[in-house]
Structure formats: structure tokens, C-alpha cells
Design a protein around this motif. Structure first.
Motif, PDB file in Angstrom:
ATOM      1  N   GLU A 109       0.799  -1.218   0.000  1.00 27.41           N
ATOM      2  CA  GLU A 109       0.000   0.000   0.000  1.00 27.41           C
ATOM      3  C   GLU A 109       0.840   1.279   0.000  1.00 27.41           C
ATOM      4  O   GLU A 109       0.308   2.385  -0.065  1.00 27.41           O
ATOM      5  N   ASP A 122       1.660   3.244  -5.568  1.00 25.33           N
ATOM      6  CA  ASP A 122       0.422   3.219  -6.363  1.00 25.33           C
ATOM      7  C   ASP A 122       0.214   1.871  -7.026  1.00 25.33           C
ATOM      8  O   ASP A 122      -0.894   1.321  -7.004  1.00 25.33           O
ATOM      9  N   LYS A 159      -0.710  -0.673  -4.380  1.00 24.39           N
ATOM     10  CA  LYS A 159      -2.060  -0.475  -3.865  1.00 24.39           C
ATOM     11  C   LYS A 159      -3.089  -1.018  -4.843  1.00 24.39           C
ATOM     12  O   LYS A 159      -4.063  -1.667  -4.462  1.00 24.39           O
ATOM     13  N   ARG A 160      -2.845  -0.793  -6.140  1.00 25.14           N
ATOM     14  CA  ARG A 160      -3.795  -1.258  -7.149  1.00 25.14           C
ATOM     15  C   ARG A 160      -3.837  -2.791  -7.194  1.00 25.14           C
ATOM     16  O   ARG A 160      -4.911  -3.396  -7.237  1.00 25.14           O
ATOM     17  N   GLU A 207      -5.575  -4.194  -4.025  1.00 22.27           N
ATOM     18  CA  GLU A 207      -7.031  -4.062  -4.065  1.00 22.27           C
ATOM     19  C   GLU A 207      -7.645  -5.137  -4.941  1.00 22.27           C
ATOM     20  O   GLU A 207      -8.700  -5.708  -4.611  1.00 22.27           O
ATOM     21  N   GLN A 208      -6.994  -5.430  -6.066  1.00 20.55           N
ATOM     22  CA  GLN A 208      -7.475  -6.511  -6.927  1.00 20.55           C
ATOM     23  C   GLN A 208      -7.406  -7.850  -6.208  1.00 20.55           C
ATOM     24  O   GLN A 208      -8.290  -8.702  -6.358  1.00 20.55           O
TER      25      GLN A 208
END
Length: 772
Positions: free
Chosen positions: A609, A612, A615-616, A619-620
Motif C-alpha cells: 500500500e 500506487d 495499492k492497485r 485491491e485486486q
């Protein structure tokens, strides 16, 4: 009677004539001036039959004792009917029978044979040889014309070789010797005999001549080399001759003889040699020849052209032995650069000695236990206790090489797990005892440095050929270099190009060789990974290796388990800096449940996290596995260890990525953090244990910590640049019960002051300070 040779096969070769001089019509004076130049001449092949050199065989023998004036009468007499069968051996100096009786009761010396002729006459036995000896004649009768001619040429050869051995064993004038050598070479080139010894025998005669006469001038050397050059084009030089060639390469590397005479010889060695172990001097000669090429004006460009000539102009090298032979030469040359140190057993510790920290007793600092201020036991973390038991530097020196090995607590814990194991220790364990404390510096002599640079450059050239790369990777996979080379920064830095070529190759047979050759042994992947003894970057090569391995058949749980066990720190550090491959690795570890420890899982989540791209991807991943999101909501990890080589920016990025309200134990040991990170540390209210071992954390940061982290219980400042000015501020941290100030600038007065003001301090380490 007809005393001429018969008309059978091979009758045109009754006498072996001398060939033209090697230097053609050049005068002796001109020849001495141009001795270094290569003068080629066409190889004169005999027309007609070819024969194998006889060493022994069955033949009919008749010996006639007579004065020469009555030879014709005796040859037609009844005595010719007395033939004896014998198994005759053509020894080095005489003809001898396996049954020394009758005519062959005594052997016949070659020096006693005045002449050898083919013989035939009317109404008499055919296929005979006449050997003229003092006081008589020896007749040899073969079964057919081919065998007769084979015996004739073999006898002629043995007789002449015997003569040349005697003539060249006691040389008087070198002008005559050189002429005899040329005649000997011509005889070998024009002989109808086809046998390896035909060309080897003259080379061995010349080799013995050179070994027994070491006072020859350079001009004599070059003249002899030019004279025997035609024999070398299709034959390996014998060992003594290789020694002579090596000496010439070392003393006259710019001589034209090296380029024009030695080049085809070395090319033949590399193309046809099957085992350098049986003929190590061929390898040494090849090694010296390449070094001689490197001494030319163009240097490595000449070597590069030679390597290209060995590969050939096409995409596939037609000679399968060239690459392994070149690699063998390179490995031997690189080993020789470190050989003096390797053989010096007083100065070069074995792998086991390095691993166990063995050294001279007078050079060792006593490994004292921690100084306890109170006898009552206290609940102190096991990690803090183990961190105190550190071995100091191991210094190994020699005339040319200086090696310093630093050890840390991580290595000691790993060693402790293997107590009682007498096997040779793991290579990387010996050299890389900690990511930041392992320092080994090696200095070579100027000559060894030149040799090393030349042969590492050759390995780099070999890795540029696509068809050679798979075999080269396989040959280098077991890491066939001495530990001293792997500890040499210059060597590993230059070799890094070769490893990069392996990592960039899309073929699995190439990049799979980056891994260890078998379980329990380290490979290039470990050696060049962050923290490895050869790593000199921020993990770029490691990331590329992981990327190519994960992209092939290695996207498996087994490979991820290996990374999680041995390389989790480097993976998190690179992911923290935004490396997409490492972000994917961490996501896969979470997805496949590779990590069991909740604190480690939370640290991985925080690492993801912090960027970027992380984090992406995270989240997936949470969309597929919702329990990961629930894990993070519990308040963050209680323990956190920052990877080695992490910086203040890495720590700030990690701590700002999520909640660390539950963090109690933080290890920044062996990272590159400074006092600037203190402003982030004071935001951790629950922190109780802080490890700053071997960082650049100084007085300014220490004063800031003492103002805010009043609940801190365990603090490790071993090998930090703190002084009394910062250490005095610790007197306000009343909760401290364990304090490590080993190898700091602590004074005795400050130590007494801290003891008086810190009532709960029960365990302290002040070794290698003024207070010790």
C-alpha cells in the motif's frame, strides 16, 4: 642378376630425398634476419601407396656372411634355401627377434645397417629386402609386395630417426643443427607412412633438444619454431615443447611467430582437444598465447577477433569442443590469479574456518558475556539477547591479498542451527554473513590483475554468442570459481555482465542455470541478490532474474516458498521502491498463503500500500480474497523488520502506508537509516524494542527519541556513531531495561551516570568502549 627394386606397389620410394630448405632460396644471412617470419611451403605428399608404421611382425630371415666381391655368387648359391621364420620387433635402436636363435640370435643395431634396399632376381624368392651390414647381408622375405614395402619404409624410418636422435643429442654448431631439423621435418612430411608417431617423433626430438639446451638466443628459438611449424599444423606439441612455446609467448609476445605459427596450433588444440586434464601443458600454452595476443597494440580487439575466428561466421559454431576448451582455459587462468593466496594455508582460511570465525588467538578479542548490572533475571526479548553475541572482525592477510570478513548475529544464529555438522559449509554462508557488514577486499598484483581482466573479458565475449550461451550457462552453473574470486569485488563486478546475459535470455535452459545446481548449494541467483557477496546494485539484477524465472516455469509455490524463506527482505525493499515484479511476488505470496506469520503478512500489506502500483494490485487481490482486508483492519503488525539497505525514505514510505498503532518491536539493523528517521519513529507510541545496530543513527536522533519514546524498554545502538552527547539524553528513558552500546564512543563517566539514572536497566553491553 637384377639388383634393382621390384616393380611392386611402393617401388618408387626406395630412397627418401631431402626436401627443399624451409626458407627457400634465402641465404643464411637473410634467414637469420627473418627468422621470426613464417615462411610457408607446400606440403609434399608422396604419390602411391600409404603404409602404417610397423612395430613388429612375422618375416622370413636369411643371413649371409661374405666379402662384398663375391656377393653375386653367394646370392645364387644353395645357402639361400636356409630361411628362418622370426617374429621381428622394430625397437627404437635395433631389430630384435622374439626368439633370439639362429640368424637372429643377436639383435641388429640400426647403426650397423649400412643400407636398406628392395631386392629381386630371376628364378628366386620374391618380395625380399636386403640389409647391408659389415661382413655380410641380411635378407628379409615378406609374404607379398605390400608387406615388403611396408617393412622397407618402416626400417628406413626407424634407421633415420635413430640417426637424428644421435646427431641432435650432442649439437656443436647451431647452423648445422637447424639444417638437420629442417631435413628431419621434410622427411616426416614426405614419408609414405601414415601414423601419429611419424610427426610426433621429430617434435619429441626437437623438444628434448630444446630442454637440454637452455642457453639459446631468441633468434635460435624463432628459427627452430619456424622450422617445425609444418608439423604443428596437424599435431599437438608434446609437453616439453609446450613449455618452450609458453616461455616464448611470455618473453616475446609481440613476435610474429606468435601470430603466424602459434595461431593454427592453438586453433587445432581448441577444436580437437578432448581433455585438458590429461595434457595440462596444452592448456597452459593456450593461456599464454591468449595473453600474448592481449599484449599487442590492439589488445582485446585481437583477442576478440581470435574468439570470433574460433566460433566461425555462421550463427552456429561447427566445432563442439571449442567452447568447453575455452571455458577450461579461462577457469584455469582465473584460478591462477588467486593461486598464491589459495596455496598459502597460513593466511588463507578454509571455508569452514571462515564460517566458524577461526583466527589467531592473539588477534581475537575475548568473547565476553554481557555485563549484568543485576543478578535477578528479567524478561528480555530473545532477539535482543542474541544480538549481543556478535563476533568481531576476522582479518586475513597475505603479501598480495587482504581479506576482511565481518560477521553479524544473523549469521551466528544460522551457524548455531548447524552445530555438529562437519561437512563443508555453504559457500554464501562463508562469504556473506550479513547484508551490510560483509566486507571482503582483495588486492592482486599488477600481472594477476591483467590476467584476470583478460579472461573475464573472454567470458563476456562467450556470453554474447547465442548458440554458446546455453552451454556456457551450464558450465558456470556450479560456480566453478575459488571463494577468493567470489570475494573480489572487481571480479564479481565484471562477471555481472555474463549473469545479466543469462537473465535476459528467454530460453529456459539458459536462465534456469541461475539457480543452484542442486539443493543445499547456492547459485548465481543467491550470489547476486541483494545482500549477496557479489551484489553491487540496488537489486536491479535480482529483480530481472526473478522476473525471468517467474515468467517461465517457476511461477510455482515452491519457488515462492524459497523466496519467502531466503529473500523476503530484498523483495519487500524493492516493492517498497515501486518495482512491479516484486509487487507481483508479494501479492502471490499472500494469495497462495505462503506467509504464516500475521505480523509478516501485515508488513507485506503495508509495503504494497506504500506505492500506487502495489495499492492497485493489492485491491485486486482483496476483491478475490476478502479475508486479507479483514486482517489489515486489526491494527497493523506488532513486529516489523526493515530490509537491509533500506533508507530513511523507505521507512517513511512504509510507515505512512497504513496503521502501525500496535507496533512494539522494530528492527532497522544493517539499514542505511540516519537520525532523520527519528521524526517517524516518535509516531509509534506502542514501540518497546528498537534495534538500530550498524546504522548511521546519531546523537540528534537519540535526543529526539528520548523526548517522546519514554516507554521504550530495549534499545540496541551497537556500532552506531552516537557519543556521550546523545547517550546522556537516555537518562530520561526510565523504562529501559536492556541497552547495547557496544563499539560506540561511550565514556566511563557517561556510563556511570546512566547506571545511576536508569533504575530498571538490568542488561547492558559496553564492550569495545572506554567504559569496558
Amino acid at each position: 642378376m637384377d639388383f634393382t627394386g621390384s616393380s611392386g606397389g611402393g617401388s618408387d620410394h626406395r630412397q627418401i630425398e631431402e626436401s627443399k630448405p624451409l626458407l627457400g632460396e634465402m641465404s643464411a644471412t637473410e634467414g637469420s634476419k627473418m627468422g621470426a617470419a613464417r615462411c610457408r611451403r607446400p606440403l609434399l605428399h608422396c604419390n602411391g601407396m600409404r603404409y602404417k608404421l610397423l612395430q613388429e611382425g612375422d618375416i622370413q630371415v636369411c643371413v649371409i656372411r661374405h666379402p662384398r666381391t663375391f656377393l653375386s655368387k653367394i646370392l645364387t648359391s644353395k645357402f639361400l634355401r636356409r630361411w628362418e621364420p622370426h617374429h621381428v620387433t622394430l625397437a627404437d635402436n635395433s631389430l630384435a627377434s622374439a626368439t633370439p636363435t639362429g640368424y637372429m640370435e643377436n639383435s641388429i643395431s640400426y647403426s650397423a645397417i649400412e643400407d636398406v634396399q628392395l631386392l629381386s632376381w630371376e628364378n628366386a624368392p620374391k618380395y625380399c629386402l636386403q640389409l647391408t651390414i659389415p661382413g655380410g647381408t641380411v635378407l628379409l622375405q615378406a609374404a607379398n609386395s605390400y608387406l615388403r614395402d611396408q617393412w622397407f619404409h618402416s626400417l628406413q624410418w626407424k634407421k633415420k630417426i635413430y640417426k637424428y636422435k644421435k646427431v641432435l643429442s650432442n649439437p656443436s654448431r647451431w647452423e648445422v643443427v637447424l639444417k638437420e631439423i629442417r631435413t628431419l621435418v621434410d622427411m616426416a612430411l614426405n614419408s609414405p607412412l601414415q601414423d601419429d608417431s611419424i610427426h610426433q617423433a621429430p617434435l619429441e626430438i626437437v623438444s628434448k633438444l630444446l630442454s637440454e639446451n637452455t642457453n639459446l638466443t631468441t633468434q635460435d628459438h624463432e628459427s627452430i619454431i619456424v622450422a617445425i611449424a609444418p608439423l604443428l599444423e596437424n599435431n599437438h606439441p608434446p609437453p616439453d615443447l609446450c613449455e618452450f612455446f609458453c616461455k616464448h609467448c611470455r618473453e616475446r609476445p609481440r613476435s610474429m611467430v606468435v601470430i603466424e605459427v602459434f595461431t593454427p596450433v592453438v586453433q587445432r588444440i581448441l577444436k580437437h582437444n578432448m581433455d585438458f586434464g590429461k595434457c595440462p601443458r596444452l592448456r597452459l600454452f593456450t593461456q599464454e598465447y591468449i595473453l600474448a595476443l592481449n599484449e599487442l597494440n590492439a589488445g582485446m580487439e585481437v583477442v576478440k577477433k581470435f574468439i570470433h575466428s574460433m566460433h566461425g561466421p555462421t550463427g552456429q559454431c561447427p566445432h563442439p569442443r571449442v567452447l568447453p576448451n575455452l571455458v577450461a582455459v579461462c577457469l584455469a587462468a582465473i584460478y591462477s590469479c588467486y593461486e598464491e593466496f589459495i596455496n598459502s594455508r597460513d593466511n588463507s582460511p578454509s571455508l569452514k574456518e571462515i564460517r566458524n570465525g577461526c583466527q589467531q588467538q592473539c588477534d581475537r578479542k575475548p568473547n565476553l558475556p554481557l555485563r549484568l548490572l543485576h543478578t535477578s533475571p528479567d524478561l528480555v526479548s530473545q532477539e535482543a539477547t542474541l544480538s549481543e553475541s556478535r563476533l568481531k572482525s576476522v582479518i586475513v592477510t597475505s603479501n598480495e591479498i587482504h581479506v576482511e570478513v565481518e560477521r553479524n548475529n544473523t549469521a551466528n544464529q544460522k551457524m548455531t542451527a548447524n552445530v555438529g555438522n562437519d561437512s563443508e559449509p555453504n559457500l554464501i554462508d562463508c562469504l556473506m554473513v550479513s547484508p551490510t557488514c560483509s566486507t571482503m577486499s582483495i588486492e592482486l598484483s599488477a600481472q594477476a590483475d591483467r590476467i584476470l581482466g583478460c579472461y573475464v573479458e573472454i567470458l563476456k565475449m562467450l556470453s554474447d554468442y547465442d548458440d554458446w550461451r546455453p552451454a556456457l550457462a551450464s558450465l558456470l552453473q556450479p560456480i566453478p570459481f575459488p571463494k577468493e574470486a567470489l570475494a573480489h569485488e572487481k571480479f564479481t563486478k565484471e562477471l555481472k555482465y555474463v549473469i545479466q546475459r543469462f537473465a535476459e535470455d528467454p530460453r529456459q535452459e539458459v536462465h534456469s542455470c541461475l539457480l543452484s545446481v542442486r539443493a543445499g548449494k547456492d547459485g548465481w541467483f543467491q550470489l547476486y541478490s541483494p545482500g549477496g557477496v557479489a551484489c553491487d546494485d540496488d537489486g536491479e539484477l535480482f529483480a530481472s532474474m526473478v522476473h525471468i524465472l517467474m515468467g517461465s516455469c517457476y511461477k510455482t509455490k515452491k519457488f515462492l516458498l524459497s523466496l519467502a524463506e531466503n529473500k523476503l527482505g530484498p523483495c519487500m525493499l524493492l516493492a517498497l521502491r515501486g518495482n512491479q515484479t516484486m509487487v507481483e511476488i508479494l501479492c502471490l505470496m499472500l494469495e497462495y498463503n505462503i506467509i504464516d506469520n500475521n505480523d509478516t503478512q501485515l508488513q507485506i500489506i503495508s509495503t504494497l500500500e506504500s506505492t500506487d502500483v502495489g495499492k492497485r494490485m493489492y485491491e485486486q487481490l482483496c476483491d478475490r480474497q476478502r479475508e486479507l482486508k479483514e486482517l489489515q483492519r486489526k491494527g497493523g503488525p506488532t513486529r516489523l523488520t526493515l530490509p537491509s539497505k533500506s533508507t530513511d525514505a523507505d521507512l517513511a514510505r512504509l510507515l505512512s502506508s497504513g496503521s502501525f498503532g500496535n507496533l512494539e518491536n522494530l528492527s532497522l539493523a544493517f539499514t542505511n537509516v540516519t537520525s532523520a528517521c527519528a521524526e517517524h519513529l516518535i509516531k509509534l507510541p506502542s514501540l518497546k524494542q528498537l534495534n538500530l545496530w550498524s546504522t548511521q543513527f546519531g546523537d540528534a536522533g537519540l535526543r529526539l527519541l528520548s523526548e517522546h519514546l519514554t516507554m521504550l524498554q530495549v534499545l540496541n545502538l551497537c556500532e552506531t556513531p552516537v557519543t556521550d552527547a546523545g547517550l546522556l539524553a537516555l537518562s530520561s528513558m526510565k523504562s529501559l531495561c536492556s541497552l547495547n552500546m557496544n563499539s560506540t564512543k561511550l565514556s566511563a563517566d557517561t556510563y556511570e551516570d546512566l547506571k545511576a539514572k536508569l533504575p530498571n536497566l538490568k542488561e547492558v553491553d559496553v564492550r569495545y568502549t572506554e567504559a569496558w
